[in-house]
Design a protein around this motif. Sequence first.
Motif, PDB file in Angstrom:
ATOM      1  N   GLY B  52     -11.734  -1.650   2.124  1.00  0.00           N
ATOM      2  CA  GLY B  52     -10.593  -2.156   1.368  1.00  0.00           C
ATOM      3  C   GLY B  52      -9.285  -2.127   2.133  1.00  0.00           C
ATOM      4  N   LYS B  53      -9.285  -1.415   3.265  1.00  0.00           N
ATOM      5  CA  LYS B  53      -8.038  -1.230   4.012  1.00  0.00           C
ATOM      6  C   LYS B  53      -7.628  -2.499   4.755  1.00  0.00           C
ATOM      7  CE  LYS B  53      -4.834   0.859   6.563  1.00  0.00           C
ATOM      8  NZ  LYS B  53      -3.535   1.237   6.002  1.00  0.00           N
ATOM      9  N   VAL B  54      -6.338  -2.817   4.684  1.00  0.00           N
ATOM     10  CA  VAL B  54      -5.789  -3.895   5.502  1.00  0.00           C
ATOM     11  C   VAL B  54      -4.793  -3.259   6.457  1.00  0.00           C
ATOM     12  CG1 VAL B  54      -4.444  -6.006   5.491  1.00  0.00           C
ATOM     13  CG2 VAL B  54      -6.000  -5.541   3.619  1.00  0.00           C
ATOM     14  N   SER B  55      -4.946  -3.550   7.751  1.00  0.00           N
ATOM     15  CA  SER B  55      -4.016  -2.951   8.719  1.00  0.00           C
ATOM     16  C   SER B  55      -2.595  -3.393   8.395  1.00  0.00           C
ATOM     17  CB  SER B  55      -4.354  -3.406  10.137  1.00  0.00           C
ATOM     18  OG  SER B  55      -5.659  -3.036  10.439  1.00  0.00           O
ATOM     19  N   GLY B  57      -1.037  -2.760   5.756  1.00  0.00           N
ATOM     20  CA  GLY B  57      -0.815  -2.899   4.321  1.00  0.00           C
ATOM     21  C   GLY B  57      -0.340  -1.595   3.717  1.00  0.00           C
ATOM     22  N   THR B  58       0.062  -1.657   2.440  1.00  0.00           N
ATOM     23  CA  THR B  58       0.432  -0.435   1.733  1.00  0.00           C
ATOM     24  C   THR B  58      -0.466  -0.292   0.510  1.00  0.00           C
ATOM     25  OG1 THR B  58       2.011  -1.595   0.373  1.00  0.00           O
ATOM     26  CG2 THR B  58       2.850  -0.608   2.396  1.00  0.00           C
ATOM     27  N   ALA B  59      -0.310   0.857  -0.156  1.00  0.00           N
ATOM     28  CA  ALA B  59      -1.091   1.095  -1.362  1.00  0.00           C
ATOM     29  C   ALA B  59      -0.816  -0.020  -2.369  1.00  0.00           C
ATOM     30  CB  ALA B  59      -0.715   2.446  -1.949  1.00  0.00           C
ATOM     31  N   PRO B  60      -1.837  -0.424  -3.132  1.00  0.00           N
ATOM     32  CA  PRO B  60      -1.666  -1.582  -4.015  1.00  0.00           C
ATOM     33  C   PRO B  60      -0.835  -1.290  -5.258  1.00  0.00           C
ATOM     34  CG  PRO B  60      -3.892  -0.742  -4.187  1.00  0.00           C
ATOM     35  CD  PRO B  60      -3.214   0.071  -3.145  1.00  0.00           C
ATOM     36  N   ILE B  61       0.403  -0.892  -5.049  1.00  0.00           N
ATOM     37  CA  ILE B  61       1.345  -0.727  -6.153  1.00  0.00           C
ATOM     38  C   ILE B  61       2.577  -1.522  -5.751  1.00  0.00           C
ATOM     39  CG2 ILE B  61       2.778   0.910  -7.407  1.00  0.00           C
ATOM     40  CD1 ILE B  61       0.653   3.037  -6.761  1.00  0.00           C
ATOM     41  N   VAL B  62       3.007  -2.411  -6.654  1.00  0.00           N
ATOM     42  CA  VAL B  62       4.081  -3.330  -6.281  1.00  0.00           C
ATOM     43  C   VAL B  62       5.350  -2.558  -5.937  1.00  0.00           C
ATOM     44  CG1 VAL B  62       5.565  -5.172  -7.106  1.00  0.00           C
ATOM     45  CG2 VAL B  62       3.160  -5.152  -7.729  1.00  0.00           C
ATOM     46  N   TYR B  69      -0.672  -5.854   0.839  1.00  0.00           N
ATOM     47  CA  TYR B  69      -1.247  -4.739   0.106  1.00  0.00           C
ATOM     48  C   TYR B  69      -2.705  -4.584   0.495  1.00  0.00           C
ATOM     49  CZ  TYR B  69       2.848  -5.176  -2.889  1.00  0.00           C
ATOM     50  OH  TYR B  69       4.121  -5.226  -3.360  1.00  0.00           O
ATOM     51  N   SER B  70      -3.196  -3.335   0.455  1.00  0.00           N
ATOM     52  CA  SER B  70      -4.633  -3.148   0.637  1.00  0.00           C
ATOM     53  C   SER B  70      -5.352  -3.623  -0.615  1.00  0.00           C
ATOM     54  CB  SER B  70      -4.948  -1.681   0.904  1.00  0.00           C
ATOM     55  OG  SER B  70      -4.646  -1.387   2.243  1.00  0.00           O
ATOM     56  N   ASN B  71      -6.662  -3.830  -0.480  1.00  0.00           N
ATOM     57  CA  ASN B  71      -7.446  -4.430  -1.550  1.00  0.00           C
ATOM     58  C   ASN B  71      -7.683  -3.419  -2.682  1.00  0.00           C
ATOM     59  OD1 ASN B  71      -9.380  -5.671  -3.064  1.00  0.00           O
ATOM     60  ND2 ASN B  71     -10.546  -6.414  -1.312  1.00  0.00           N
ATOM     61  N   PRO B  72      -7.227  -3.730  -3.907  1.00  0.00           N
ATOM     62  CA  PRO B  72      -7.390  -2.741  -4.978  1.00  0.00           C
ATOM     63  C   PRO B  72      -8.812  -2.642  -5.522  1.00  0.00           C
ATOM     64  CG  PRO B  72      -6.318  -4.701  -5.828  1.00  0.00           C
ATOM     65  CD  PRO B  72      -6.472  -4.906  -4.354  1.00  0.00           C
TER      66      PRO B  72
END
Lengths: 505, 118, 326
Positions: B52-55, B57-62, B69-72
């Motif tokens: 689920g990680k995207v290089s 990216g951040t935690a999937p909270i707006v 964002y990483s994949n929730p």
Amino acid sequence: MLEQHLAALPILIPLLAAPITFILGRSWFTWLFATSTSALACFFSWHLLAAALSDGVLSYALGGWPPPWGIELRVDTANAFVLLAVSTLSTLVLVYAKDSIEKEIEASKHSLFYTAHLLCLAGLSGMLLTGDAFNLFVFLEVSSLATYTLVSLASDRRCLTAAFRYLVMGTIGATFILIGVGMLYMMTGTLNMLDLASRIDVYESSRTINTGMAFIIVGVSIKLALFPLHMWLPPAYTYAPSAVSAFLASTATKVAVYVMIRFIFTVFEVEHVFEEMRMDLILMVLAIVAIFKSSYTAIVQSNVKTVLAYSSVAQIGYMILGLSLVSVTGLMASFIHIFNHALMKGALFMAVGAVFYRVGSVDIKAFRGLGKQMPLTMAAFTIAGLSIIGVPLTVGFISKWYLVTAALEQNHWVIAALVLAGSLLAVVYIGRVIEAAYFQEPTESQAHNKIKEVPWLMLTPMWVLVLANIYFGVDTSLTTEAANAASEWLFQNTEMATTRQEVIK
Amino acid sequence: MNFILDHYNYWITIILMMAGFYIVISANNLVKKIVGLNVFQVSVFLLYITMGKVSGGTAPIVVDGATQYSNPLPHVLILTAIVVGVATTAVGLALIVRIKGAYGTVEENEFKDQDDAI
Amino acid sequence: MAELINLVLLAMLALTALRIIFLKDLFAVIMLFGIFSFLSALIFINLDAVDVAFTEASVGAGISTVLMLGTLALTGRKEKANSHSSFLPLVVVCITGAALIYGTLDMPDFGDPDNPVHQHVAPRYIEESPKEVGLPNMVTSVLASYRGFDTLGEVVVVFAALIAVLSLLSIRKETEQDASESGLKSHHVLHVVAKLVIPLIILFALYVQFHGDFGPGGGFQAGVIAAAALILYALVFGLPNAFAVIGAKFLYCMASAGVLLYASVGLFSMYKGGNFLDYNKIAAEPLAGQHYGIIIIELGVGITVFAVMLSIFYAFSSQTARSNIK
């Protein structure tokens, strides 16, 4: 209004009834409530099958979110047909359970039994109807946890070790499925089965997809007790309370067989699994070994419940054999056998449970002379036993007939002969019990005790199943129509997938 | 080299899975079996979270300013799986307590011997 | 930098797992498993899965470890020497491992935004969910709304665990006489600290429960944390006192009520003409409906998880108490 939600009701009814049953506590009303909710679920699954036969596929988007973003329930003839068998057996077993568990489960735990039974029914229905690969895992765990509970409720201490072994094997199986689903998700980005099927084409020869597929098939094989991964099954069915054995033997493994069929046919494509990976050969060999090895083991057992448990492993072999023939008739034979075997094994385990209720033992010695003392129970055992063997005018004959036809269609003479030889082994293990019941004198201790017939509440569901064994053995229109529609639909579906793929190429 | 760096996470996860799986099927003590089962499951969770990680990216909270964002979805699946795992663990441990009460041992070969003796 | 932390943590994780295989002292094994859980929670944070890390830390490292230690108290801490051969398991594990390695060969690169996982399905959650569901925390949106049925199933799994544990271990109230002996009566420091900490833990649980829409957290974590507060109370003041605060019967009702509360949201949306769990239908405005729906189902989750975790703890510790009396 209910028509609109028809697909969800067979899952929701037992799911909601379970917590209520738990609060109701210990009374006959709990039994009545559990049985009637199960009957209601059964009623709706009849409707669902009728709807599936007339309309084809029903799709229900949970939460109103369209698939693949939300979770979808997807009902076709195949799963509606298996669901009907599961919910009918659940209802009959609950009727039977009221008296049966009096002797086998402590009174304080009766409401826990009913709750766990309804949870198990809800889990199995969810596994059948869901169209989402991860949701399948969740419902698999609901039904598994309920199953471990049911097995461990018996008073014999060996049920504890059996339940523990079942738990460890079951969790390994579920985790394998989780790994497999994860790999598929990694390559496709989706969890919806139909969406998976259409996106797997794109990555046809991926090693990750193939590994994921192998993990799912092995995981499901543990759940359906395919030889040699069946070691959890005989102790679990032997030491569980009789009502539980009757329910699990006739439903739990069948649902897993359906899950395997569903993954192979609707997610992975038949051509890929069977023609390129040659899974059909592996499954065919394992199925044949299962039939002979387990039937042989069944012959040498002295505990009749163990005999029936090994016989179940052998019968699962027949279902997998039908599947591995990769033809409409073969798949049809599998579906018919899933339904028919539920009728036979349900009746057999109920009869054995009735013997335990009166005699207090299920050793083959305890059956001596019972033909005179418990005539109705032993008659039920005999007819259901003949059905396992595959005697004409019983459902067992219909199953074998289609299986042999499917084998002969492809000129597999050897397989047809092996199927018939397998029946001869069944003659031996069933025959031993029948011989003890009708042709041997009762042991001294038993002769003095006046052994009576069991209460009518136990006899009725048993005889309903026995009569169903004969009825569906004579009038095969419902079973063959549903099974034929189911298997044709599955094959047609994959042909559609192939043609679509050719268009893309 | 890049191939190794890109797959390092997966391979460690697989080593963990193998370790957990080995404990489950080889341990004779039931408590250790359950620990192994947990190790096995946690490593599968790692596999999901890794994918689920995207290089960058951040935690999937707006939050303001975040572009990637990483994949929730894997997070949701694993939340469910963790809870399922603890439920199974609790049931397994309760069975162990009862087995200890009924057999006086939680070593698999010892209660097998007791059953065979009957 | 994050990559380096990741590498180190993963290596530590692998070492912990390998050490568990060879240790014979089960107490150490369980402690190492707790460490394993915490390490994996750290990795989850590093991989942006804050909700998962929260859950793993509270459930995996917290509740699971407590239950394992409780079991150990009853079964003894030494594993006996293993006599049977470990050859077959090794072969099975190696075959599985080889299959998994084979499977990784075509896996997409770690962290690449072009991976199929990030291209299909998930973009809608990331782009549309703040508008469709109206919550900043996408994990909560997906968990409670898009995949709400999974979460219902998960609550039912927790409920099923309660049924299983109760059918195996019965909870019995002890007599008054035992009450004076149980707990840690003589440790005054513990008493004072516990009295200070427990309200704070419960407050934190409520925060996690209702703040889950905006930050990491939600019903599961809140339920577990609230249960932890009462577990602490039971440990310090004794099980009978904990029974006096929340009795087992009441917990059973709570566990059922949580499941029913969750399902009732679904039934209400059916009544309003939508599909099961279609929150858009339960209020005049779809967004408001989503909001109410999610708050209520999270509450249902929290209630059931709290009640089940605490009942399971009661069941285990009343076994321990009984064996101590013997």
